[in-house]
Each structure stands twice: as C-alpha cells, then as structure tokens.
Design a protein around this motif. Structure first.
Motif, PDB file in Angstrom:
ATOM      1  N   HIS A  30       0.926  -1.138  -0.147  1.00 25.85           N
ATOM      2  CA  HIS A  30       0.122   0.072   0.151  1.00 25.85           C
ATOM      3  C   HIS A  30       1.047   1.051   0.067  1.00 25.85           C
ATOM      4  O   HIS A  30       1.979   1.113   0.256  1.00 25.85           O
ATOM      5  N   LEU A  31       0.324   2.414  -0.066  1.00 24.93           N
ATOM      6  CA  LEU A  31       1.191   3.659   0.099  1.00 24.93           C
ATOM      7  C   LEU A  31       0.106   4.748   0.305  1.00 24.93           C
ATOM      8  O   LEU A  31      -1.003   4.740  -0.190  1.00 24.93           O
ATOM      9  N   PHE A  32       0.638   5.890   0.621  1.00 27.36           N
ATOM     10  CA  PHE A  32      -0.202   7.280   0.696  1.00 27.36           C
ATOM     11  C   PHE A  32       1.124   8.377   0.129  1.00 27.36           C
ATOM     12  O   PHE A  32       2.359   8.057   0.189  1.00 27.36           O
ATOM     13  N   VAL A 159      -5.334  -1.604  10.580  1.00 27.94           N
ATOM     14  CA  VAL A 159      -5.665  -0.477   9.887  1.00 27.94           C
ATOM     15  C   VAL A 159      -4.437   0.765   9.836  1.00 27.94           C
ATOM     16  O   VAL A 159      -4.148   1.216  10.993  1.00 27.94           O
ATOM     17  N   ALA A 160      -4.480   1.431   8.780  1.00 26.17           N
ATOM     18  CA  ALA A 160      -3.436   2.510   8.745  1.00 26.17           C
ATOM     19  C   ALA A 160      -4.387   3.835   8.428  1.00 26.17           C
ATOM     20  O   ALA A 160      -4.818   3.841   7.389  1.00 26.17           O
ATOM     21  N   VAL A 161      -4.298   4.780   9.453  1.00 27.03           N
ATOM     22  CA  VAL A 161      -4.503   6.079   9.156  1.00 27.03           C
ATOM     23  C   VAL A 161      -3.762   7.219   8.656  1.00 27.03           C
ATOM     24  O   VAL A 161      -2.839   7.275   9.431  1.00 27.03           O
ATOM     25  N   GLY A 162      -3.965   7.516   7.363  1.00 22.71           N
ATOM     26  CA  GLY A 162      -3.006   8.215   6.859  1.00 22.71           C
ATOM     27  C   GLY A 162      -2.844   9.902   6.980  1.00 22.71           C
ATOM     28  O   GLY A 162      -3.681  10.360   7.797  1.00 22.71           O
ATOM     29  N   PRO A 163      -2.168  10.658   6.254  1.00 27.67           N
ATOM     30  CA  PRO A 163      -1.824  11.836   6.509  1.00 27.67           C
ATOM     31  C   PRO A 163      -3.401  12.998   6.356  1.00 27.67           C
ATOM     32  O   PRO A 163      -3.953  12.412   5.273  1.00 27.67           O
ATOM     33  N   CYS A 227      -0.389  16.104  10.023  1.00 29.34           N
ATOM     34  CA  CYS A 227      -0.941  17.057   9.611  1.00 29.34           C
ATOM     35  C   CYS A 227      -0.838  17.507   8.467  1.00 29.34           C
ATOM     36  O   CYS A 227       0.161  18.118   8.059  1.00 29.34           O
ATOM     37  N   THR A 228      -1.819  17.322   7.232  1.00 32.59           N
ATOM     38  CA  THR A 228      -1.563  17.816   6.045  1.00 32.59           C
ATOM     39  C   THR A 228      -1.364  19.429   5.995  1.00 32.59           C
ATOM     40  O   THR A 228      -0.593  20.111   5.243  1.00 32.59           O
ATOM     41  N   ILE A 248      -3.928  13.543  -2.288  1.00 32.87           N
ATOM     42  CA  ILE A 248      -3.005  12.528  -1.827  1.00 32.87           C
ATOM     43  C   ILE A 248      -3.882  11.294  -2.096  1.00 32.87           C
ATOM     44  O   ILE A 248      -5.039  10.799  -1.802  1.00 32.87           O
ATOM     45  N   ALA A 249      -2.993  10.275  -2.774  1.00 28.23           N
ATOM     46  CA  ALA A 249      -3.791   9.054  -3.140  1.00 28.23           C
ATOM     47  C   ALA A 249      -3.502   8.138  -1.989  1.00 28.23           C
ATOM     48  O   ALA A 249      -2.180   8.257  -1.453  1.00 28.23           O
ATOM     49  N   ALA A 250      -4.411   7.265  -1.359  1.00 31.11           N
ATOM     50  CA  ALA A 250      -4.122   6.289  -0.530  1.00 31.11           C
ATOM     51  C   ALA A 250      -4.654   4.968  -1.189  1.00 31.11           C
ATOM     52  O   ALA A 250      -5.681   4.798  -1.664  1.00 31.11           O
TER      53      ALA A 250
END
Ligand SMILES: [Zn+2]
Length: 259
Positions: A30-32, A159-163, A227-228, A248-250
């Motif tokens: 996966h990636l952000f 679960v990963a919570v992204g920027p 924080c974005t 941003i793509a997740a």
C-alpha cells in the motif's frame, strides 16, 4: 526506507516520497502519496499510472470512486470488471476487494484516508472520511464491508490512518458539532474549544474511536498523526491551499497468493 511516526516508513519512489505503515505492509502492499504527485490536471493519468506501478499493477487496474462524503461501500470481488472511465466510477467513499490484480484507492486533501487489510492480506479496503464521512462512520462501514462480504473479523484487521488535517488546524463551526452529536453518543469528546472560542475537530481520534468500537484492536490501528495543513512541501491541503490543491492517493492491494 526511513522511519516516520508510529511505525510509518518513508520510501523514495521514482517521483518522490511515499509513506507506508510497516504494520500494514506485513499484510498488504500500500502507499500514501506526497505532494510530488498532484493527481490532478494535465498529468493526472500519468501520475495515477505511477501509483499503479508502485503497487505492481497495470495502470488500468486502479479502482477509484466518485467520492461523495458518505458511507456507501463498493465491493469488487475477484475478477469483477472495474469502471474504466471517470464518468462511470461508483459514487461511494469505501472500496473493498479480494482481487490481488487490483489496486484500490481513495484520494484526499485534508480528509482522512484509511487503508485496511484482513488476515494474510487477502482482503483490503480503502476509506475516505472527511468530517461528513467521519460523522457517518465511514471507517465502520469499511470494517463491516470486510466482515460481511469476505468474513474478515474486525479483531483480525490492521488499519493505517494516513496524513490528514489534524486537530491543530481543523477549526469547524458549531453546526458540525451539532451534526456529530445527533449521530454519536459522546461526540463532544472529539471536539475542543480554543481560548478564543473556536471549535476544533479531532478527526484522528474520532476515526480511531469508531474503529475500536467496531472491534478493531487499538494495537492494530496505526495513526500517522501527520497533519496535511502543517506540512507544506510534503502534503497537499485544501484548507491551506484552496480548491486548486493536489490530492494524496491512499492505495492498497490484496496480497497475491494470500488465499
Ligand atoms: Zn496542523
């Protein structure tokens, strides 16, 4: 790879840096993305192809949504056709699949992106949760889709919570608190009022609390706390840069051979 917060790792891609959760990466690739990709405008298709390439799928195999700030989930079972053009993308904010030939993705610019994987990485989900989505418990809808459609128990998810926009920068109006209070018990725990009277919403804690209440162990939730709005030069931010900002793509992919 270099270390980031809460077990997140920075990786250098051909186009710039990406962020991954080491815990989630054990299960699913996966990636952000970061601000080196805008994912809009004249280079949009080319940049989404770079996202596909980072996850090892064909550029036509990135499944995306027309995001509408709700809690509808789209489930793509193995072998399902994916919408090939923008106009036919499903209107939804959660996407789940067991098809390892696909990358599934949401796009954000301050809203919370969540990526989820079940045991062995054989099922995955991506969730877009801004304030409306968080109020509608979109993260819980993602957990429910993985359980109902694929039998993945919430207790076994990572679960990963992204920027996304942090409580440091997310001032909201009283009507937002009112809508949360109408939808959730104790919603006030996700808000605090500044000395100057402004209300701030903590989308990170709200999403983590909802995931825990849905049965995901706290130890299996990774929160980047990036924080974005606080990180120009790293992330796009709608609040900071306005509607012309990039996205941003997740994105996440089920593990090939995960069955
Ligand atoms: Zn901030």
């Amino acid at each position: 790879m270099t270390s980031g917060p809460d077990g997140f790792l920075w990786k250098d891609e051909p186009w710039g840096r990406s962020l991954r959760s080491a815990t989630l990466a054990v299960l699913a690739d996966h990636l952000f993305t970061t601000c080196q990709l805008r994912l809009r405008g004249v280079r949009e298709a080319e940049e989404w192809a770079a996202v596909a390439q980072a996850l090892g799928v064909d550029s036509r195999h990135v499944a995306r949504l027309k995001q509408v700030h709700g809690r509808e989930a789209v489930v793509l079972r193995r072998g399902a056709a994916i919408p090939s053009d923008t106009a036919s993308r499903p209107h939804a904010d959660i996407i789940a699949t067991d098809d390892p030939s696909l990358a599934i993705a949401v796009q954000v610019a301050d809203c919370v992106p969540l990526l989820m994987a079940g045991p062995g990485g054989r099922v995955v989900a991506a969730v877009h949760a801004g304030w409306r989505g968080t109020c509608a418990a979109a993260a819980v809808s993602g957990v429910e889709a993985l359980e109902k459609e694929f039998g993945a128990r919430p207790a076994d998810l990572v679960v990963a919570v992204g920027p996304s926009i942090g409580p440091c920068c997310y001032a909201v109006g009283d009507e937002v608190l009112e809508q949360f209070e109408a939808a959730h018990e104790n919603a006030a725990r996700w808000f605090r009022r500044d000395q100057d009277g402004r209300l701030r919403l903590d989308l990170w804690t709200a999403n983590v609390d909802q995931l825990e209440e849905a049965g995901v162990p706290r130890a299996s939730i990774r929160l980047s706390r990036l924080c974005t709005a606080c990180h120009p030069g790293l992330f796009h931010s709608y609040r900071r840069d306005g509607p012309g900002t990039g996205r941003i793509a997740a994105a996440i992919r089920a593990r090939p051979g995960g069955w």
